[in-house]
Design a protein around this motif. Structure first.
Motif, PDB file in Angstrom:
ATOM      1  N   ILE A   9       0.802  -1.258   0.006  1.00  0.00           N
ATOM      2  CA  ILE A   9      -0.161   0.041   0.201  1.00  0.00           C
ATOM      3  C   ILE A   9       0.852   1.266  -0.157  1.00  0.00           C
ATOM      4  CG2 ILE A   9      -1.735   1.599   1.277  1.00  0.00           C
ATOM      5  CD1 ILE A   9      -3.029  -1.228   2.306  1.00  0.00           C
ATOM      6  N   GLY A  10       2.088   1.262   0.633  1.00  0.00           N
ATOM      7  CA  GLY A  10       2.995   2.453   0.824  1.00  0.00           C
ATOM      8  C   GLY A  10       3.476   2.418  -0.637  1.00  0.00           C
ATOM      9  N   SER A  11       3.987   1.647  -1.154  1.00  0.00           N
ATOM     10  CA  SER A  11       4.468   1.441  -2.688  1.00  0.00           C
ATOM     11  C   SER A  11       3.235   2.063  -3.646  1.00  0.00           C
ATOM     12  CB  SER A  11       4.547   0.342  -3.126  1.00  0.00           C
ATOM     13  OG  SER A  11       5.044   0.174  -4.472  1.00  0.00           O
ATOM     14  N   ALA A  12       1.877   2.067  -3.598  1.00  0.00           N
ATOM     15  CA  ALA A  12       0.931   2.580  -4.206  1.00  0.00           C
ATOM     16  C   ALA A  12       0.792   4.135  -4.147  1.00  0.00           C
ATOM     17  CB  ALA A  12      -0.470   1.904  -3.991  1.00  0.00           C
ATOM     18  N   ALA A  14       3.082   6.268  -2.817  1.00  0.00           N
ATOM     19  CA  ALA A  14       4.572   6.610  -3.404  1.00  0.00           C
ATOM     20  C   ALA A  14       4.445   6.721  -5.090  1.00  0.00           C
ATOM     21  CB  ALA A  14       5.489   6.013  -2.967  1.00  0.00           C
ATOM     22  N   TRP A  15       3.905   5.701  -5.468  1.00  0.00           N
ATOM     23  CA  TRP A  15       3.947   5.716  -7.094  1.00  0.00           C
ATOM     24  C   TRP A  15       2.726   6.671  -7.506  1.00  0.00           C
ATOM     25  CZ3 TRP A  15       6.394   5.097 -11.308  1.00  0.00           C
ATOM     26  CH2 TRP A  15       5.493   4.793 -12.562  1.00  0.00           C
ATOM     27  N   ALA A  16       1.782   6.936  -6.871  1.00  0.00           N
ATOM     28  CA  ALA A  16       0.615   7.819  -7.461  1.00  0.00           C
ATOM     29  C   ALA A  16       1.288   9.366  -7.345  1.00  0.00           C
ATOM     30  CB  ALA A  16      -0.678   7.563  -6.516  1.00  0.00           C
ATOM     31  N   GLY A 228       8.981   8.134  -6.519  1.00  0.00           N
ATOM     32  CA  GLY A 228       8.440   7.292  -7.232  1.00  0.00           C
ATOM     33  C   GLY A 228       9.118   5.895  -7.609  1.00  0.00           C
ATOM     34  N   GLN A 229      10.455   6.206  -7.206  1.00  0.00           N
ATOM     35  CA  GLN A 229      11.383   4.992  -7.751  1.00  0.00           C
ATOM     36  C   GLN A 229      12.214   4.431  -6.425  1.00  0.00           C
ATOM     37  OE1 GLN A 229      10.778   4.444 -11.004  1.00  0.00           O
ATOM     38  NE2 GLN A 229      11.921   2.227 -11.071  1.00  0.00           N
ATOM     39  N   SER A 255      -3.114   2.606  -5.990  1.00  0.00           N
ATOM     40  CA  SER A 255      -2.518   3.639  -6.533  1.00  0.00           C
ATOM     41  C   SER A 255      -3.419   4.184  -7.555  1.00  0.00           C
ATOM     42  CB  SER A 255      -1.275   3.367  -7.430  1.00  0.00           C
ATOM     43  OG  SER A 255      -1.482   2.358  -8.417  1.00  0.00           O
ATOM     44  N   SER A 256      -4.603   3.493  -8.220  1.00  0.00           N
ATOM     45  CA  SER A 256      -5.289   4.128  -9.151  1.00  0.00           C
ATOM     46  C   SER A 256      -6.337   5.356  -8.541  1.00  0.00           C
ATOM     47  CB  SER A 256      -6.235   2.943  -9.965  1.00  0.00           C
ATOM     48  OG  SER A 256      -7.141   2.418  -8.948  1.00  0.00           O
ATOM     49  N   VAL A 257      -6.517   5.035  -7.194  1.00  0.00           N
ATOM     50  CA  VAL A 257      -7.658   5.895  -6.653  1.00  0.00           C
ATOM     51  C   VAL A 257      -6.619   6.923  -6.164  1.00  0.00           C
ATOM     52  CG1 VAL A 257      -9.003   6.216  -4.540  1.00  0.00           C
ATOM     53  CG2 VAL A 257      -8.883   3.990  -5.765  1.00  0.00           C
TER      54      VAL A 257
END
Length: 292
Positions: A9-12, A14-16, A228-229, A255-257
């Motif tokens: 979830i943390g990755s999602a 950060a990527w968003a 993001g990376q 991440s989409s939300v």
């Protein structure tokens, strides 16, 4: 929650956050150049971190090392470049919704290559996610032919990018157990850089010349690379290390939300009924995949 789920979830998130920044950067930098500079910055961060922490290198044989580098070529050199190109054509929110194809792709590839199985509810989830992507990929009635062609190109690029991301992580999954996550991410980044240099050579372009005459917002680029990376991928790989591939992939879809909401707030992208319906369909599909 378990460590793997929290990292996913943390990755999602950060990527968003990074997707919104990359949309800004893509206004002045072409996708390959943006990807190359981003990976160079991330590689520097990873090498520094390894030196500071004194992390021991992974115990990989020649095959494992080759697979790790290939995962970087597919998931970072090819997939990220395609995604940045899709981002320029679609905008952040549409590209984010298309990203929900990631978990169905991971599940499908895991069934084929990792011996996992799909239940009926997972098939329903796959169908709902696909329906959500189709909803947001259709142009409005008053759109010009140029708009429709640009939309179709963006969707094709986005789907190809997400498929390669999924293939890259399924490819490396059997080698993650017992290996230091930091070194795995470093080797994947190195593989991504090597792949990008090959792409530049194939196009007969000098990487440094693509930066000449362009306005590069270095503080923003550094922030995107770090969030993001560096952070996102460390948590992404960590999620797959400590959680089943199917569960990690599903949680990554949140991440989409985040992307749709952040795009509306910071990029002023409209929150139309079509996008909201697409988000609802894809999230319903993700819920089916999670409950299966």
């Amino acid at each position: 929650m378990l460590l793997g789920e929290m990292l996913s979830i943390g990755s999602a998130l950060a990527w968003a956050t990074a997707v919104i920044i990359y949309k800004r950067l893509g206004e002045t930098l072409p996708p390959l150049t943006l990807n190359l500079v981003k990976n160079l910055l991330v590689l520097g961060m990873l090498v520094l971190t390894v030196q500071v922490l004194g992390t021991a290198p992974p115990r990989l044989d020649a095959l494992g090392l080759g697979v790790t580098l290939l995962s970087g070529v597919l998931g970072m050199a090819c997939a990220d470049s395609l995604y940045f190109a899709a981002l320029n054509r679609l905008g952040a929110s549409r590209a984010g919704i298309i990203g929900n194809l990631y978990s169905p792709f991971v599940i499908g590839l895991s069934v084929l290559f990792l011996g996992e199985s799909m239940r009926p509810l997972q098939w329903l989830g796959f169908a709902l996610v696909s329906a959500g992507v189709l909803v947001v990929s259709r142009a409005r009635g008053h759109a010009t032919e140029l708009d429709r062609r640009r939309l179709r190109q963006g969707v094709a690029l986005g789907v190809a990018a997400i498929f390669l991301m999924a293939a890259a992580i399924v490819l490396i999954k059997p080698w993650l157990g017992g290996q230091p996550v930091l070194w795995i991410v470093l080797l994947r980044t190195l593989g991504g850089l090597l792949g990008l240099l090959v792409l530049f050579a194939w196009r007969r372009e000098a990487p440094w010349r693509t930066l000449s005459g362009r306005r590069v917002r270095w503080p923003l680029l550094l922030l995107a690379a770090f969030v993001g990376q560096y952070l996102a991928v460390l948590m992404w790989i960590g999620g797959y290390k400590y959680a089943p591939a199917t569960v990690a992939a599903i949680l990554n879809e949140t991440s989409s939300v985040f992307i749709v909401l952040l795009a509306a707030l910071s990029l002023r992208e409209p929150l139309g009924a079509r996008k909201l319906l697409g988000v609802a369909c894809t999230l319903a599909g993700v819920a089916c995949l999670l409950l299966a």
